[in-house]
Design an enzyme around this catalytic site. Structure first.
Site, short mmCIF file in Angstrom:
data_model
loop_
_atom_site.label_atom_id
_atom_site.label_comp_id
_atom_site.label_asym_id
_atom_site.label_seq_id
_atom_site.Cartn_x
_atom_site.Cartn_y
_atom_site.Cartn_z
N GLY A 1 0.81 -1.23 0.00
CA GLY A 1 0.00 0.00 0.00
C GLY A 1 0.83 1.26 0.00
O GLY A 1 2.04 1.23 0.22
N ARG B 1 0.04 -5.60 -5.37
CA ARG B 1 -0.02 -6.69 -4.38
C ARG B 1 0.02 -8.01 -5.13
O ARG B 1 -0.36 -8.09 -6.30
CB ARG B 1 -1.31 -6.59 -3.58
CG ARG B 1 -1.38 -5.35 -2.71
CD ARG B 1 -2.50 -5.47 -1.69
NE ARG B 1 -2.77 -4.21 -1.06
CZ ARG B 1 -2.07 -3.72 -0.02
NH1 ARG B 1 -1.09 -4.41 0.50
NH2 ARG B 1 -2.38 -2.55 0.50
N GLY B 2 0.43 -9.05 -4.43
CA GLY B 2 0.43 -10.39 -5.02
C GLY B 2 1.53 -10.58 -6.05
O GLY B 2 2.35 -9.69 -6.29
N GLY C 1 5.94 -3.11 3.03
CA GLY C 1 5.48 -3.52 4.36
C GLY C 1 5.88 -4.93 4.75
O GLY C 1 6.81 -5.51 4.21
N THR D 1 6.00 -7.48 1.93
CA THR D 1 7.14 -7.18 1.06
C THR D 1 8.45 -7.64 1.69
O THR D 1 9.30 -8.22 1.01
CB THR D 1 7.22 -5.65 0.81
OG1 THR D 1 5.94 -5.21 0.35
CG2 THR D 1 8.27 -5.31 -0.21
N ILE E 1 2.49 2.49 7.33
CA ILE E 1 1.96 3.74 7.87
C ILE E 1 1.48 3.52 9.31
O ILE E 1 1.45 4.42 10.12
CB ILE E 1 0.83 4.26 6.95
CG1 ILE E 1 0.63 5.77 7.13
CG2 ILE E 1 -0.45 3.48 7.15
CD1 ILE E 1 -0.16 6.41 6.01
N ASP E 2 1.12 2.25 9.63
CA ASP E 2 0.56 1.92 10.95
C ASP E 2 1.58 1.94 12.08
O ASP E 2 1.22 1.79 13.24
CB ASP E 2 -0.06 0.52 10.93
CG ASP E 2 -1.25 0.43 10.00
OD1 ASP E 2 -1.71 1.48 9.53
OD2 ASP E 2 -1.72 -0.70 9.75
N GLY F 1 -4.87 1.42 10.85
CA GLY F 1 -4.39 0.64 11.99
C GLY F 1 -5.08 -0.70 11.99
O GLY F 1 -6.10 -0.89 12.64
N MET G 1 -6.99 9.84 1.71
CA MET G 1 -6.44 11.20 1.70
C MET G 1 -5.14 11.23 2.49
O MET G 1 -4.19 11.92 2.11
CB MET G 1 -7.43 12.16 2.34
CG MET G 1 -8.70 12.24 1.57
SD MET G 1 -9.62 13.70 1.96
CE MET G 1 -8.49 14.97 1.48
P1 ATP Z 1 1.11 -3.01 3.45
O1 ATP Z 1 0.49 -4.10 4.27
O2 ATP Z 1 1.73 -1.93 4.28
O3 ATP Z 1 0.25 -2.48 2.38
P2 ATP Z 1 2.74 -5.15 2.44
O4 ATP Z 1 4.14 -5.19 1.93
O5 ATP Z 1 2.46 -5.99 3.64
O6 ATP Z 1 2.38 -3.62 2.66
P3 ATP Z 1 1.30 -6.94 0.71
O7 ATP Z 1 0.32 -6.64 -0.36
O8 ATP Z 1 0.91 -7.86 1.79
O9 ATP Z 1 1.73 -5.52 1.27
O10 ATP Z 1 2.62 -7.54 0.03
C1 ATP Z 1 3.37 -6.83 -0.96
C2 ATP Z 1 4.09 -7.78 -1.88
O11 ATP Z 1 4.80 -8.76 -1.13
C3 ATP Z 1 3.15 -8.54 -2.79
O12 ATP Z 1 3.67 -8.51 -4.11
C4 ATP Z 1 3.12 -9.95 -2.24
O13 ATP Z 1 3.01 -10.93 -3.25
C5 ATP Z 1 4.44 -10.08 -1.53
N1 ATP Z 1 4.30 -10.94 -0.35
C6 ATP Z 1 3.42 -10.79 0.65
N2 ATP Z 1 3.56 -11.75 1.58
C7 ATP Z 1 4.56 -12.56 1.12
C8 ATP Z 1 5.19 -13.75 1.61
N3 ATP Z 1 4.82 -14.30 2.77
N4 ATP Z 1 6.16 -14.29 0.86
C9 ATP Z 1 6.54 -13.73 -0.30
N5 ATP Z 1 6.01 -12.61 -0.81
C10 ATP Z 1 5.03 -12.03 -0.12
#
Ligand code: ATP
Ligand code: MG
Length: 476
Positions: A102, A165-166, A190, A193, A220-221, A265, A378
């Site tokens: 995010g 994501r993903g 995050g 990631t 951000i949390d 949060g 926002m």
């Molecule tokens: P936020 O939660 O702050 O938005 P985040 O990094 O947790 O950030 P996610 O959408 O969960 O956001 O993950 C971001 C990227 O990391 C995605 O491309 C996802 O495929 C990859 N990812 C998430 N969890 C895993 C994991 N356990 N192993 C490998 N890759 C992962």
């Protein structure tokens, strides 16, 4: 003068007075013949000053700043900063930057400062931007990043490189890194990631590649373990106050006005807690860590009625992850996930607004004016404020110094206000939450004078967990 003894646990150095160094991996650990060169910063005209900024490999940062009598000195991390020797020749570096997950204020500043740091401090001019998150490694073109290209991006919100994501496929990503001849990977994102980054590091190590993998934690949390604060948090708290102010103005201007502001949060209520403490317009702050109840003596409905009688209006701040069990009871079977597999939260703000409205009209026969504000997008979309900009610069420079020095599989962040290199696993294995027995929550309760929603057995249970937690945390 502590004699260091290698412990059984890999990457951990322990000595007999309870000093533990949780070390980050170094490329020489699995590539023993890697060269080392003098740091190009030594060519600087101000070498006499620069020399003093070099960090010795002996320097460490203590996780526990308060050490009680007879307790072990605890966990330490390697101090971040420039090293006298670096492991990459400037013209051999091919770096890349990727942003995932995010949005959060400050991502663009981190990108900018990695590019400028690599270029200005280390003379690196081969930097690629991977577009659109992890998927961008194999599904998109890359951009060339130069100080000129990134010059103004810190003034904009969002991420210059786009995100997603993903779609994380470790093997394909590492194949791609290898094919492109990349030897420094900077990953901003995050918890998900950083888990992905840890897998990339492991695969790189398995293949024996001379590639440094550095993570810059983004949330951000403020829910990242170990580090003092995550970037964008300050900006988010500041912006959240605008929403609180709007809710207050709206509530104050009508009879029995109740303003509800939903803040970010998912698992921890730091933004809600700090915005409440900063604003003074909030009558009640609800966070995921503190269960609350609506009906009965000492419940939220009673408190609302009391405040309306006293003041004629009130403002409630609710973190998005608060009271999820309530909403779930009302919407059984709803269990959606995003592309990364994160459970989508049900909207507590809307649910709470409706519940309060219904209760007061049907049970208490009172007309109240509800104003609901959800400023999430926002807040996420704005550029970072002054303090976050400085903080992002420090994070980026620390990451650059670490990768240039040959550290890998690390994240950067301040531990007790000193920047450190932290093993990636350390920041992904646990999340940072508000401890109900911490002093900050007590200060909030004192400031809003809201009910704690705890009965004495909860308090007792919390005291016990709190006591254990406070041994591990450095409550301000
Ligand atoms: P936020 O939660 O702050 O938005 P985040 O990094 O947790 O950030 P996610 O959408 O969960 O956001 O993950 C971001 C990227 O990391 C995605 O491309 C996802 O495929 C990859 N990812 C998430 N969890 C895993 C994991 N356990 N192993 C490998 N890759 C992962
Ligand atoms: Mg996440």
């Amino acid at each position: 003068n502590h004699q260091l003894i290698r412990a059984q646990v890999s990457d951990q150095i322990v000595n007999d007075d309870g000093f533990v160094l949780e070390d980050v991996p170094h490329l020489t650990n699995f590539l023993p013949d890697l060269p080392s060169y003098p740091n190009p910063l030594q060519k600087s005209q101000a070498y006499a000053i620069v020399k003093k900024t070099f960090v010795s490999s002996e320097d460490s940062v203590a996780q526990n700043i308060v050490v009680q009598k007879d307790t072990p000195r605890g966990v330490h991390f390697r101090r971040a900063g420039p090293r006298e020797k670096v492991y990459f020749k400037s013209d051999e570096v091919r770096a890349c930057i990727v942003t995932c997950g995010g949005l959060c204020p400050g991502i663009n500043t981190v990108i900018r400062e990695i590019v400028c740091g690599l270029n200005y401090m280390y003379g690196v001019d081969n930097i690629l931007g991977i577009e659109g998150g992890y998927k961008g490694f194999y599904s998109r073109n890359t951009t060339t990043l130069t100080p000129k290209v990134v010059n103004d991006i810190h003034k904009r919100g969002g991420t210059f490189l786009c995100t997603s994501r993903g779609g994380h496929d470790t093997n394909k990503i590492v194949d791609n890194i290898q094919d492109r001849g990349i030897n420094q990977v900077y990953i901003i994102g995050g918890d998900g990631t950083q888990r992905g980054a840890a897998l990339i590091y492991k695969e790189v190590e398995k293949r024996g590649l001379p590639i440094a993998v550095a993570g810059i934690p983004k949330t951000i949390d403020n829910d990242i373990a170990v580090i003092d604060k995550s970037f964008g948090f300050d900006t988010a708290v500041e912006e959240a106050q605008r929403a609180i102010n709007a809710a207050h103005v709206e509530a104050e201007s009508v009879e029995n006005g109740v303003g509800i502001v939903k803040l970010m949060g998912r698992y921890s209520g730091f933004i809600a807690m700090f915005a409440t403490l900063a604003s003074r317009d909030v009558d009640c702050c609800l966070i995921p860590e503190s269960p609350f109840y609506l009906e009965g003596r000492g419940g939220l409905f009673d408190f609302i009625e009391q405040r309306l009688k006293e003041n004629g209006h009130m403002v409630i701040v609710v973190a998005e992850g608060a009271g999820q069990e309530y909403v779930a009871q009302n919407m059984p079977g709803v269990d959606e996930k995003d592309a990364s597999g994160n459970r989508l939260l049900l909207d507590i703000g809307l649910w709470l607004t409706q519940k309060i409205k219904d209760h007061f009209s049907k049970v208490r026969k009172m007309t109240i004016n509800m104003k609901y504000i959800d400023p999430t997008y926002m807040i996420r979309a704005i550029p970072s404020n002054a303090s976050d900009n400085i903080y992002c610069t420090l994070l980026a420079q620390s990451a650059v110094h670490g990768a240039m020095a040959g550290y890998t599989g690390f994240t950067v962040g301040p531990v007790n206000s000193r920047h450190a290199y932290i093993p990636i696993a350390r920041v992904t294995e646990a999340t940072n939450t508000v401890k109900l027995t911490d002093r900050m929550w007590a200060r909030l309760l004192a400031s809003t004078n809201q009910p704690s929603f705890l009965n004495s057995s909860d308090v007792l249970q919390n005291d016990i967990t709190g006591a254990i937690n406070s041994m591990n945390s450095n409550s301000i």
